[in-house]
Design an enzyme around this catalytic site. Sequence first.
Site, mmCIF file in Angstrom:
data_model
loop_
_atom_site.group_PDB
_atom_site.id
_atom_site.type_symbol
_atom_site.label_atom_id
_atom_site.label_comp_id
_atom_site.label_asym_id
_atom_site.label_seq_id
_atom_site.Cartn_x
_atom_site.Cartn_y
_atom_site.Cartn_z
ATOM 1 N N ASN A 10 -8.863 -11.549 -127.694
ATOM 2 C CA ASN A 10 -7.803 -11.063 -128.590
ATOM 3 C C ASN A 10 -6.864 -12.210 -128.942
ATOM 4 O OD1 ASN A 10 -5.563 -11.147 -126.576
ATOM 5 N ND2 ASN A 10 -6.901 -9.667 -125.551
ATOM 6 N N LYS A 14 3.382 4.302 -121.057
ATOM 7 C CA LYS A 14 2.742 3.316 -120.158
ATOM 8 C C LYS A 14 3.529 3.182 -118.864
ATOM 9 C CE LYS A 14 0.159 1.033 -123.696
ATOM 10 N NZ LYS A 14 0.038 0.040 -124.732
HETATM 11 N N1 CTP Z 1 -3.356 -3.936 -118.674
HETATM 12 C C1 CTP Z 1 -4.026 -4.223 -117.504
HETATM 13 N N2 CTP Z 1 -5.366 -4.055 -117.427
HETATM 14 C C2 CTP Z 1 -6.075 -3.579 -118.488
HETATM 15 C C3 CTP Z 1 -5.394 -3.275 -119.686
HETATM 16 C C4 CTP Z 1 -4.027 -3.473 -119.749
HETATM 17 O O1 CTP Z 1 -3.412 -4.640 -116.530
HETATM 18 N N3 CTP Z 1 -7.375 -3.430 -118.375
HETATM 19 C C5 CTP Z 1 -1.893 -4.114 -118.704
HETATM 20 C C6 CTP Z 1 -1.386 -5.219 -119.603
HETATM 21 O O2 CTP Z 1 -1.279 -6.449 -118.907
HETATM 22 C C7 CTP Z 1 -0.015 -4.710 -120.012
HETATM 23 C C8 CTP Z 1 -0.194 -3.204 -120.007
HETATM 24 O O3 CTP Z 1 -1.343 -2.933 -119.204
HETATM 25 O O4 CTP Z 1 0.971 -5.035 -119.060
HETATM 26 C C9 CTP Z 1 -0.370 -2.564 -121.345
HETATM 27 O O5 CTP Z 1 -1.392 -3.174 -122.047
HETATM 28 P P1 CTP Z 1 -1.773 -2.684 -123.517
HETATM 29 O O6 CTP Z 1 -2.961 -3.458 -124.002
HETATM 30 O O7 CTP Z 1 -0.534 -2.662 -124.373
HETATM 31 O O8 CTP Z 1 -2.135 -1.165 -123.250
HETATM 32 P P2 CTP Z 1 -3.421 -0.430 -122.748
HETATM 33 O O9 CTP Z 1 -3.134 0.137 -121.397
HETATM 34 O O10 CTP Z 1 -4.606 -1.306 -122.874
HETATM 35 O O11 CTP Z 1 -3.455 0.806 -123.734
HETATM 36 P P3 CTP Z 1 -3.769 0.832 -125.318
HETATM 37 O O12 CTP Z 1 -4.772 -0.264 -125.572
HETATM 38 O O13 CTP Z 1 -4.257 2.199 -125.533
HETATM 39 O O14 CTP Z 1 -2.437 0.582 -126.003
#
Ligand code: CTP
Length: 406
Positions: free
Chosen positions: A210, A337
Amino acid sequence: MRILLGVGGGIAAYKSAELARALMEAGHTVQVIMTAAAQEFVRPLTFAALTNQKVITGMFSGPVDGDILSSAIEHIRVSQENDLLVVAPATADLLAKFAHGLADDFLSTVYLAFTGPVFLAPAMNNNMWSHPATQSNLEMLRLRGHHIIGPDSGPLACGTVGAGRMTEPEAIAAFVDARCDMRRDLDKETVLITAGPTQEPLDPVRYITNRSSGKMGYALAAAAAARGARVILVSGPVALPEPAGVELIPVRTANEMFRAVMDHLEPATIIVKSAAVADFHVADIPRQKLKKTAARFSIEFDPTVDILAEVGRRKGNRLLVGFAAETENLVEYARRKLETKNCDLVVGNLVGGQATGTGFEADDNEVVLVSRDGGITHLPFAPKRELADRIFDHILLLRPALHQAG
Ligand code: CTP
């Protein structure tokens, strides 16, 4: 505080006499180091009279205490005995030397030996300032966690008008002074930070990832280290220099990041999960490169482990800070979250907006802090290094509430 004031060779050097005076008036002791070029603009005697201290004018100009034998290691002693390094004016030449680690005079040698906070107040002609060489040196110094003050815009000594004027001495002194008090307020903490993207292989030569640059996470690491924390930085692949004074653990995939975080959870007192972790990966990566076909084809992805949620389950009385990168409904998603991943604070930011210039690759950002008690704090647009300090200010405010709850 004991402040080292490095004076570079520019017209603005005369303003540094005012800066020395303002820092002294704020209660600091000031040891001045002048480069050879600076001495062409202002006499060392001016600074000596203002600071009541001998001015250091060169590598072999003799030690401050008069013992000639200690002259050779004077730069080490000076760097160890002082708390802050302020360089004003920071010329284009000094910025380049600091960025690349050249050490051919007293000031650049002290810079390398110095481990405390560094403040740089650049001053130069506007074309020199906007030159890509200066800007990329500056970017390296900023990412190293140094505070860059100014420059201001206005009439320049060369007769043109533009960015390059050194910030006024009183403003520099106020900036430095405001950051003196909070300097060691994280010295009892071990801060575990994740940063950057992860890369998930599709086959031996391809991967998905990403747009995360890691800049926010690295700024947080630099801020925590500057405030005295032990910092463990688990980082996905990024193109950033290693911040000074942190333990860097490079990882590639979400699984590797998960293992590194779990391995270092025990000593952590604050965990900040700023990494943009991939939500999906290919569980069985083909051993050979996928071959091109004429037909449409699809790949099956499995969910990765949610590291933040897992840490949330095991966090004990550690402070847990998550990030929410969203393209819409920022506060609502951030709050969700916070609940589902058992965080104490979620830092929400809007990403993907090329028009606003915020988010992943940018140097500046604006964020919303959503805390467990329902409080919402908006941190307006600022350099990520500044935001990092504001975020830690906020984290420290949560400490008492957490102890009461626990
Ligand atoms: N995160 C994590 N492990 C994952 C995915 C996310 O630890 N496999 C953590 C990220 O480091 C961040 C938080 O969760 O602190 C939110 O990440 P984000 O990408 O915004 O959200 P997601 O939980 O992935 O949800 P979505 O993609 O539906 O927004």
